[in-house]
Motif scaffolding. Sequence first.
Motif, PDB file in Angstrom:
ATOM      1  N   TYR A   1       4.587  -7.511  15.639  1.00 59.09           N
ATOM      2  CA  TYR A   1       4.371  -8.729  16.420  1.00 59.09           C
ATOM      3  C   TYR A   1       5.563  -9.658  16.286  1.00 59.09           C
ATOM      4  O   TYR A   1       6.025  -9.941  15.172  1.00 59.09           O
ATOM      5  N   ASP A   2       6.083 -10.126  17.421  1.00 54.60           N
ATOM      6  CA  ASP A   2       7.185 -11.083  17.470  1.00 54.60           C
ATOM      7  C   ASP A   2       6.600 -12.491  17.396  1.00 54.60           C
ATOM      8  O   ASP A   2       5.934 -12.949  18.333  1.00 54.60           O
ATOM      9  N   THR A   3       6.832 -13.195  16.278  1.00 53.62           N
ATOM     10  CA  THR A   3       6.208 -14.505  16.082  1.00 53.62           C
ATOM     11  C   THR A   3       6.870 -15.600  16.897  1.00 53.62           C
ATOM     12  O   THR A   3       6.276 -16.665  17.104  1.00 53.62           O
TER      13      THR A   3
ATOM     14  N   TYR B   1      -6.744  -6.583  10.219  1.00 47.83           N
ATOM     15  CA  TYR B   1      -7.306  -7.493   9.225  1.00 47.83           C
ATOM     16  C   TYR B   1      -6.273  -7.999   8.229  1.00 47.83           C
ATOM     17  O   TYR B   1      -6.617  -8.750   7.311  1.00 47.83           O
ATOM     18  N   ALA B   2      -5.004  -7.592   8.365  1.00 46.07           N
ATOM     19  CA  ALA B   2      -3.981  -8.035   7.420  1.00 46.07           C
ATOM     20  C   ALA B   2      -2.658  -8.181   8.150  1.00 46.07           C
ATOM     21  O   ALA B   2      -2.423  -7.558   9.198  1.00 46.07           O
ATOM     22  N   ALA B   3      -1.773  -9.015   7.606  1.00 47.33           N
ATOM     23  CA  ALA B   3      -0.457  -9.262   8.198  1.00 47.33           C
ATOM     24  C   ALA B   3       0.593  -9.229   7.100  1.00 47.33           C
ATOM     25  O   ALA B   3       0.451  -9.899   6.075  1.00 47.33           O
ATOM     26  N   GLU B   4       1.645  -8.430   7.307  1.00 49.69           N
ATOM     27  CA  GLU B   4       2.744  -8.334   6.363  1.00 49.69           C
ATOM     28  C   GLU B   4       4.026  -8.768   7.059  1.00 49.69           C
ATOM     29  O   GLU B   4       4.350  -8.268   8.144  1.00 49.69           O
ATOM     30  N   PRO B   5       4.823  -9.685   6.474  1.00 49.05           N
ATOM     31  CA  PRO B   5       6.093 -10.089   7.106  1.00 49.05           C
ATOM     32  C   PRO B   5       7.117  -8.965   7.022  1.00 49.05           C
ATOM     33  O   PRO B   5       7.350  -8.387   5.957  1.00 49.05           O
TER      34      PRO B   5
ATOM     35  N   ASP C   1      10.320  -9.515   8.649  1.00 49.79           N
ATOM     36  CA  ASP C   1      11.502 -10.364   8.495  1.00 49.79           C
ATOM     37  C   ASP C   1      11.096 -11.766   8.921  1.00 49.79           C
ATOM     38  O   ASP C   1       9.898 -12.074   9.051  1.00 49.79           O
ATOM     39  N   GLU C   2      12.082 -12.638   9.144  1.00 50.10           N
ATOM     40  CA  GLU C   2      11.758 -14.023   9.487  1.00 50.10           C
ATOM     41  C   GLU C   2      11.082 -14.145  10.843  1.00 50.10           C
ATOM     42  O   GLU C   2      10.455 -15.161  11.139  1.00 50.10           O
ATOM     43  N   ARG C   3      11.206 -13.123  11.665  1.00 53.44           N
ATOM     44  CA  ARG C   3      10.680 -13.215  13.027  1.00 53.44           C
ATOM     45  C   ARG C   3       9.474 -12.316  13.264  1.00 53.44           C
ATOM     46  O   ARG C   3       8.599 -12.649  14.053  1.00 53.44           O
ATOM     47  N   ARG C   4       9.394 -11.189  12.547  1.00 52.67           N
ATOM     48  CA  ARG C   4       8.388 -10.177  12.877  1.00 52.67           C
ATOM     49  C   ARG C   4       7.303 -10.082  11.807  1.00 52.67           C
ATOM     50  O   ARG C   4       7.569 -10.227  10.618  1.00 52.67           O
ATOM     51  N   LEU C   5       6.065  -9.811  12.280  1.00 55.17           N
ATOM     52  CA  LEU C   5       4.916  -9.516  11.424  1.00 55.17           C
ATOM     53  C   LEU C   5       4.424  -8.111  11.719  1.00 55.17           C
ATOM     54  O   LEU C   5       4.485  -7.654  12.872  1.00 55.17           O
ATOM     55  N   LEU C   6       3.933  -7.436  10.676  1.00 61.15           N
ATOM     56  CA  LEU C   6       3.241  -6.174  10.865  1.00 61.15           C
ATOM     57  C   LEU C   6       1.753  -6.427  10.671  1.00 61.15           C
ATOM     58  O   LEU C   6       1.300  -6.764   9.577  1.00 61.15           O
ATOM     59  N   LEU C   7       0.981  -6.299  11.741  1.00 59.87           N
ATOM     60  CA  LEU C   7      -0.468  -6.458  11.682  1.00 59.87           C
ATOM     61  C   LEU C   7      -1.073  -5.086  11.387  1.00 59.87           C
ATOM     62  O   LEU C   7      -0.737  -4.097  12.047  1.00 59.87           O
ATOM     63  N   ARG C   8      -1.995  -5.039  10.398  1.00 62.08           N
ATOM     64  CA  ARG C   8      -2.523  -3.754   9.931  1.00 62.08           C
ATOM     65  C   ARG C   8      -4.033  -3.672  10.102  1.00 62.08           C
ATOM     66  O   ARG C   8      -4.747  -4.649   9.887  1.00 62.08           O
ATOM     67  N   GLY C   9      -4.480  -2.476  10.486  1.00 59.19           N
ATOM     68  CA  GLY C   9      -5.896  -2.150  10.508  1.00 59.19           C
ATOM     69  C   GLY C   9      -6.101  -0.784   9.891  1.00 59.19           C
ATOM     70  O   GLY C   9      -5.175  -0.196   9.331  1.00 59.19           O
TER      71      GLY C   9
END
Length: 666
Positions: free
Chosen positions: A517-519, A496-500, A502-510
């Motif tokens: 996640y590689d954007t 339910y949440a996404a934290e950057p 770096d410029e390429r990666r996101l951390l999706l949280r539950g």
Amino acid sequence: MQIYGSNAYRSPSRSFRTLFSADGRTLLVRDMDRSFDNDMVDALQAMDVDTGQFVVGDRVEGFVPVGDVVVAALAADPSTLGVYRVRDLAPVRTVPIGVPADDERLVAGGGTVAALSHEAGSLVVLDTRSWQARQVDIPGKPACVAISDDGAHVVVGTGQGRTGRVVVVDAATGTVRYVLTGPRKAVESVAVHGDLVIAGVEDLVLTWTLPTATAAATGTRRPTAAPKARTLHTFGNHWANIVGVTPGGLVIAHNGHVIAAVDPATGQVAWSSPDLLRSSQLTLAGDRMICTLAGDRLITSGERAVSDRDPETGAVRQAWPMWGVFIRGVTPQVVAVTKAGVGRVDLLRKNDGAAHHPAGHGCLVRDVSFDGERFATAGYDRWAFVWTRGRADPIAVVDGGHHGPPGQAVHLTDDQLYTSFGGCVQRWSLDGSKTPTLWAESTGFDDNLTLIRLLPASDLLLVAVRAARWGAGELCLLDPTTLEKVDRSALDWTVYAAEPLDERRLLLRGDRVTVEYDTVAGRRIRRKIHAGQPDTRTHRYLYPHRSLQIEKRTYVTTKDTGELAERGWLTVTDPTDGTVRHDRIETVEFTGRGDLAADGVFATPHPDAIRLWDLDAGKVLHELPTPPLIHQLWWFPDGRSLLASTYNGGLHEVPGPRPDADGRMP
């Protein structure tokens, strides 16, 4: 403290019961929230229909409006009825009745008030012209009560073992006129209309026809024999609830799923409809929340709309597209509703279109998306709003009522707003007008959407779908313009949440999972499942460098009296190796979700304050004032203030503490 929207029509209560005054200009409210932090429990309130302003009065049990006053059983002494002026709840008089009145079992008709006392096994009949009260002993255990429109008869449904009775009381003399037999179970609901008495018993609708006054006074010394019961209608395997009798004489009843109008003379069903909101969602003993009869208006609340029906034919004369709302009161011109058990009171006016409330959400806010000095909000209602920081009125309002159930995710970027009504994604163009233009809508997903994010690196839209207990969720990539699906992959847990990172990666949280996640590649790199089974009293916050768990528990503070209280605990863990840094730091109970700022300060909502935590030291840095009924927090991107949502849909910007000259928190 900046308020976004308006506080008008927002009760200061999380759960309440309501009735309109006789003139329809005031909505009377009683606080029903039994939470330990609620200092307004049982408070009687009066809402002005024109302004939406609330006046708070005394604490009461049951209440009922009569003319220009409201009669209520005092919470401090239920054996005394308080009489208040409707418009400002100013005390007028008190009336001792000798027995404690039951919670919410007061009814009125023709200037007569009837109050049921289950504890004493009696009924109190109060004449509001003389303020004289009569106590009537009721055979059996009284369970429900109704009064005729002219106040001549009071009927009481009872239950005793495997049988039930309906007791008919002459209001003028305070005597039992008939004890009606026939029910083989306890009577759940009753009504009286002229000489017709109706009762709901399990899945049956039973009726009795009382002898006329002329027939009852034929000169015989013995009382007229009680009439026999007649089975008018059977719902089958569902409890029958009596709504009332139409001006044309039809009996209206429902079982939480189906509503039926039955001719009492022939027993024939004149019409029926199966589109009621499921009564299993009700939390109070008030069937009028899903079906209310007021004169020639039958108002029903279904899964998709609130409908104004002709009670004689069942034809829908007007419908308002609203999902899962409860009816709070009906007048000849207005229907008052709220989303579920809490929230702002919405007024649906006769012959008007859909209710339009650009002044804010009507219930809990679920998601917030920040974009510079603007932010978008979505809640458990039909609305999405775009706000400018420091401005009370929204700059854009989206009505998603025609797209399906409320959306739980929203995303704002430049001149595009993405919403999630009806299990789909919608793209709206913010062209400067207050009503955005819909440009595209995706096909439907299998469940609610919990996250929408635009991925600048790949110029695709990432969408997360909730993982239901019986199946997997999804991560989907959509074309941000057409909203066509580009790629999809299964996901075992809800995020339910996404934290950057770096410029390429996101951390999706539950609550139990983090997904890296590689954007650019549009795929998952790794996933980590965190141990422990969350429940409704536990929230987890999973961040790159710390794992947080907050708990809310009820415990006994005094063994002798059994007094209860609620507290909260915060645990800080290193997610890399599972080392517990701080174990169950005790504090005041948590009211909802908190948020972690970029500088590592964790903000948590509590009934008495917003607390800012130093997670490394495991202590509170600062306490901020909290708006009433606070529920959830989000840090603004600059970290200088917090956005706080409340249980009744309010939004407040709470300034953070200002550091001193050395850069330290006060």
